[in-house]
Design a protein around this motif. Structure first.
Motif, PDB file in Angstrom:
ATOM      1  N   PRO A 115       4.384  -3.476  -1.383  1.00  0.00           N
ATOM      2  CA  PRO A 115       3.009  -3.437  -1.900  1.00  0.00           C
ATOM      3  C   PRO A 115       2.228  -2.262  -1.324  1.00  0.00           C
ATOM      4  O   PRO A 115       2.275  -2.008  -0.112  1.00  0.00           O
ATOM      5  N   ILE A 116       1.511  -1.549  -2.185  1.00  0.00           N
ATOM      6  CA  ILE A 116       0.730  -0.378  -1.781  1.00  0.00           C
ATOM      7  C   ILE A 116      -0.719  -0.601  -2.181  1.00  0.00           C
ATOM      8  O   ILE A 116      -1.019  -0.896  -3.338  1.00  0.00           O
ATOM      9  N   LEU A 117      -1.613  -0.443  -1.209  1.00  0.00           N
ATOM     10  CA  LEU A 117      -3.044  -0.562  -1.442  1.00  0.00           C
ATOM     11  C   LEU A 117      -3.670   0.827  -1.498  1.00  0.00           C
ATOM     12  O   LEU A 117      -3.481   1.629  -0.575  1.00  0.00           O
ATOM     13  N   ILE A 118      -4.393   1.098  -2.564  1.00  0.00           N
ATOM     14  CA  ILE A 118      -5.137   2.356  -2.675  1.00  0.00           C
ATOM     15  C   ILE A 118      -6.517   2.133  -2.072  1.00  0.00           C
ATOM     16  O   ILE A 118      -7.305   1.329  -2.568  1.00  0.00           O
ATOM     17  N   LEU A 119      -6.807   2.867  -1.009  1.00  0.00           N
ATOM     18  CA  LEU A 119      -8.048   2.679  -0.268  1.00  0.00           C
ATOM     19  C   LEU A 119      -9.228   3.435  -0.871  1.00  0.00           C
ATOM     20  O   LEU A 119     -10.376   3.187  -0.496  1.00  0.00           O
ATOM     21  N   GLY A 120      -8.941   4.363  -1.771  1.00  0.00           N
ATOM     22  CA  GLY A 120      -9.998   5.150  -2.383  1.00  0.00           C
ATOM     23  C   GLY A 120     -10.137   4.866  -3.865  1.00  0.00           C
ATOM     24  O   GLY A 120      -9.482   3.973  -4.428  1.00  0.00           O
ATOM     25  N   GLU A 154      -2.256   9.483  -6.807  1.00  0.00           N
ATOM     26  CA  GLU A 154      -1.181  10.468  -6.680  1.00  0.00           C
ATOM     27  C   GLU A 154      -0.283  10.167  -5.490  1.00  0.00           C
ATOM     28  O   GLU A 154       0.947  10.274  -5.565  1.00  0.00           O
ATOM     29  N   GLU A 155      -0.911   9.782  -4.372  1.00  0.00           N
ATOM     30  CA  GLU A 155      -0.110   9.445  -3.191  1.00  0.00           C
ATOM     31  C   GLU A 155       0.738   8.203  -3.440  1.00  0.00           C
ATOM     32  O   GLU A 155       1.895   8.128  -3.007  1.00  0.00           O
ATOM     33  N   ALA A 156       0.186   7.229  -4.148  1.00  0.00           N
ATOM     34  CA  ALA A 156       0.955   6.027  -4.471  1.00  0.00           C
ATOM     35  C   ALA A 156       2.131   6.354  -5.381  1.00  0.00           C
ATOM     36  O   ALA A 156       3.247   5.826  -5.203  1.00  0.00           O
ATOM     37  N   MET A 157       1.908   7.226  -6.350  1.00  0.00           N
ATOM     38  CA  MET A 157       2.986   7.635  -7.252  1.00  0.00           C
ATOM     39  C   MET A 157       4.107   8.335  -6.485  1.00  0.00           C
ATOM     40  O   MET A 157       5.294   8.147  -6.776  1.00  0.00           O
ATOM     41  N   GLN A 158       3.735   9.135  -5.495  1.00  0.00           N
ATOM     42  CA  GLN A 158       4.741   9.814  -4.672  1.00  0.00           C
ATOM     43  C   GLN A 158       5.643   8.794  -3.973  1.00  0.00           C
ATOM     44  O   GLN A 158       6.871   8.956  -3.929  1.00  0.00           O
ATOM     45  N   GLY A 214       2.591  -1.737 -10.020  1.00  0.00           N
ATOM     46  CA  GLY A 214       2.452  -2.826  -9.061  1.00  0.00           C
ATOM     47  C   GLY A 214       1.600  -2.461  -7.869  1.00  0.00           C
ATOM     48  O   GLY A 214       1.848  -2.936  -6.747  1.00  0.00           O
ATOM     49  N   LEU A 215       0.553  -1.650  -8.085  1.00  0.00           N
ATOM     50  CA  LEU A 215      -0.306  -1.202  -6.995  1.00  0.00           C
ATOM     51  C   LEU A 215      -1.492  -2.138  -6.820  1.00  0.00           C
ATOM     52  O   LEU A 215      -1.867  -2.867  -7.736  1.00  0.00           O
ATOM     53  N   ARG A 216      -2.070  -2.099  -5.632  1.00  0.00           N
ATOM     54  CA  ARG A 216      -3.313  -2.802  -5.354  1.00  0.00           C
ATOM     55  C   ARG A 216      -4.436  -1.782  -5.282  1.00  0.00           C
ATOM     56  O   ARG A 216      -4.267  -0.713  -4.684  1.00  0.00           O
ATOM     57  N   GLN A 217      -5.581  -2.109  -5.868  1.00  0.00           N
ATOM     58  CA  GLN A 217      -6.711  -1.190  -5.899  1.00  0.00           C
ATOM     59  C   GLN A 217      -7.894  -1.799  -5.162  1.00  0.00           C
ATOM     60  O   GLN A 217      -8.241  -2.958  -5.386  1.00  0.00           O
ATOM     61  N   LEU A 275      11.253  -1.252   9.420  1.00  0.00           N
ATOM     62  CA  LEU A 275      10.781  -1.911  10.630  1.00  0.00           C
ATOM     63  C   LEU A 275      10.101  -3.248  10.339  1.00  0.00           C
ATOM     64  O   LEU A 275       9.983  -4.092  11.230  1.00  0.00           O
ATOM     65  N   GLY A 276       9.645  -3.419   9.094  1.00  0.00           N
ATOM     66  CA  GLY A 276       9.052  -4.701   8.723  1.00  0.00           C
ATOM     67  C   GLY A 276       7.615  -4.671   8.260  1.00  0.00           C
ATOM     68  O   GLY A 276       7.019  -5.731   8.050  1.00  0.00           O
ATOM     69  N   ALA A 277       7.030  -3.482   8.086  1.00  0.00           N
ATOM     70  CA  ALA A 277       5.650  -3.411   7.590  1.00  0.00           C
ATOM     71  C   ALA A 277       5.572  -4.074   6.218  1.00  0.00           C
ATOM     72  O   ALA A 277       6.324  -3.729   5.309  1.00  0.00           O
ATOM     73  N   GLU A 278       4.640  -5.011   6.078  1.00  0.00           N
ATOM     74  CA  GLU A 278       4.547  -5.774   4.832  1.00  0.00           C
ATOM     75  C   GLU A 278       3.797  -5.042   3.731  1.00  0.00           C
ATOM     76  O   GLU A 278       4.005  -5.307   2.548  1.00  0.00           O
ATOM     77  N   PHE A 279       2.893  -4.127   4.103  1.00  0.00           N
ATOM     78  CA  PHE A 279       2.076  -3.378   3.155  1.00  0.00           C
ATOM     79  C   PHE A 279       2.055  -1.921   3.571  1.00  0.00           C
ATOM     80  O   PHE A 279       2.312  -1.573   4.733  1.00  0.00           O
ATOM     81  N   LEU A 280       1.698  -1.063   2.619  1.00  0.00           N
ATOM     82  CA  LEU A 280       1.400   0.338   2.888  1.00  0.00           C
ATOM     83  C   LEU A 280       0.055   0.658   2.254  1.00  0.00           C
ATOM     84  O   LEU A 280      -0.378  -0.028   1.326  1.00  0.00           O
ATOM     85  N   ALA A 281      -0.604   1.705   2.754  1.00  0.00           N
ATOM     86  CA  ALA A 281      -1.887   2.104   2.179  1.00  0.00           C
ATOM     87  C   ALA A 281      -1.942   3.610   2.022  1.00  0.00           C
ATOM     88  O   ALA A 281      -1.482   4.364   2.889  1.00  0.00           O
ATOM     89  N   VAL A 282      -2.527   4.041   0.904  1.00  0.00           N
ATOM     90  CA  VAL A 282      -2.719   5.463   0.610  1.00  0.00           C
ATOM     91  C   VAL A 282      -4.168   5.680   0.187  1.00  0.00           C
ATOM     92  O   VAL A 282      -4.936   4.732   0.050  1.00  0.00           O
ATOM     93  N   SER A 283      -4.504   6.926  -0.027  1.00  0.00           N
ATOM     94  CA  SER A 283      -5.874   7.263  -0.387  1.00  0.00           C
ATOM     95  C   SER A 283      -6.114   7.250  -1.890  1.00  0.00           C
ATOM     96  O   SER A 283      -7.210   6.936  -2.340  1.00  0.00           O
ATOM     97  N   ASN A 284      -5.089   7.598  -2.668  1.00  0.00           N
ATOM     98  CA  ASN A 284      -5.317   7.800  -4.092  1.00  0.00           C
ATOM     99  C   ASN A 284      -4.061   7.515  -4.902  1.00  0.00           C
ATOM    100  O   ASN A 284      -2.970   7.287  -4.343  1.00  0.00           O
TER     101      ASN A 284
END
Length: 391
Positions: free
Chosen positions: A80-85, A67-71, A99-102, A56-65
């Motif tokens: 790009p994935i941002l880890i919020l925790g 493990e979720e990013a690895m999934q 290539g994750l963002r922390q 749909l065009g989402a430029e970023f995604l965000a997860v909690s940890n």
């Protein structure tokens, strides 16, 4: 598609698309939209939902940890994935490799990440978390001199690259006067800190603060990116926002009838004998219980939809089953579909209504849908994918 038709969750990709477009329409052109897919995309299935949000065009995604990013990475998600925790510093090199963002919430944490990355050829992209009043993670945004000095040190760390800076609103979904004033104060603290940092040469590329409530109620705060969570899945973060945006529930929870029997008056139903039939009753056993994430505390306090009509759940909810009075639906038969929440025959039950009965929020109910329940992804009425956690 092949799956056990006991209890399942229908996931409407049409409604996800609709909600995404509604949220996009709220924010300025050029503003990025981050898809919040933590907690298994609020119970909707992280990898399929992430894939669709990227389409749909989402430029970023965000997860909690981590493990979720690895999934997501294992599922082929490259956005790009941002880890919020918090991620333990020992995994800093893994963050870089994928290539994750922390998020970085303190000078001590930044130093620990940087120490682990010494000798690495690549830098870790980080998003600075400011605490403007949530009082959870973050550098204090209302202690400018100290925080500016700390962030100057972070900015000078050769193995960290400050890509973003963000904050979180606790009451941006409330129209109460005091809450609205607090939200305005938070945003002022955020922008004041941004100005102070700019004054010392720190200008992160991505500034973001809007969750679902703020995206809907304060789109002028969008800045460079927004982070709508629950609204993406078609649920309002609070009743205060009803009528301000057209959202459609993405998840419907359904089950089936196992058995139907007729009972005389004065017959007790289920554990504890808490429910007694007052009249002749036709009782169906339905294949959903508290082990599926349907709380026992809803016992005898909720209705389902059967053939488009509301039927009361009776007696205590069991681990894997519960009982429903279907006396007023004489045509019902074993194998019929029962809707726990969602639409059926022109009527609907909102997950929010169940949450209200429990004194909780819909986030908790959706995140609690057990992994033994398959998620069925629908385009219109066509099943496009089945996510089975237990195979």
């Amino acid at each position: 598609m092949d799956y056990l038709k006991r209890t399942w969750a229908d996931i409407s990709l049409d409604n996800l698309n609709h909600n995404y477009q509604q949220l996009r329409a709220k924010i300025p052109s050029g503003c990025r939209l981050l898809g919040v897919v933590k907690a298994d995309a609020y119970g909707h299935g992280a990898v399929p939902i992430s894939r669709h949000l990227c389409e749909l065009g989402a430029e970023f995604l965000a997860v909690s940890n981590l493990e979720e990013a690895m999934q997501l990475r294992r599922g082929g998600i490259r956005r790009p994935i941002l880890i919020l925790g918090y991620t333990p510093p020992a995994y800093a090199r893994d963050l870089v490799a994928m290539g994750l963002r922390q998020e970085v919430h303190s000078l001590e944490y930044a130093r620990a990440l940087h120490e682990e990355l010494k000798g690495s050829e690549r830098r870790l992209k980080v998003h600075i978390k400011l605490d403007t009043g949530m009082s959870r993670l973050g550098f204090f945004a209302y202690d400018h001199p100290k925080t500016v000095e700390e962030l100057k040190e972070v900015a000078q760390m050769p193995k960290l690259l400050i890509e973003g800076i963000f904050m979180h609103f606790p009451v941006a979904d409330s129209i109460d006067g005091a809450d609205a004033n607090f939200t305005h104060t938070q945003f002022e603290r955020f922008t004041q800190m941004l100005s102070a940092l700019k004054g010392v040469g720190i200008e992160p590329e991505i500034r973001h603060c809007c969750n679902s409530g703020a995206t809907i109620l304060y789109p002028e705060y969008a800045l460079d990116m927004v982070r709508p969570g629950i609204a993406t899945y078609g649920v309002l973060p609070s009743e205060d926002l009803r009528g301000m945006i057209d959202l459609r529930p993405v998840m419907s929870l359904r089950s089936t009838i196992f058995q139907i029997r007729d009972f005389e008056p004065n017959i007790t139903i289920s554990y504890g004998r808490t429910y007694t039939t007052e009249d002749p009753a036709r009782i169906a056993v339905v294949g959903i219980g508290y082990a599926d994430g349907f709380p026992r505390s809803l016992s005898s306090n909720v209705s389902f939809l059967l053939h488009g009509r509301r039927v009361p759940q009776v007696g205590r909810i069991c681990m894997d089953m519960c009982m429903v009075d279907i006396t007023r639906v004489p045509e019902a038969k074993v194998g019929d579909v029962v809707t726990v929440f969602g639409e059926d025959g022109g009527d609907s039950i909102e997950v929010t209504s169940l949450a209200n009965r429990l004194g909780t929020i819909p986030y908790e109910l959706m995140c609690g849908i057990n992994k033994r329940i398959p998620r069925i992804y629908l385009n219109g009425e066509d099943e496009t994918e089945v996510l089975q956690y237990i195979v």
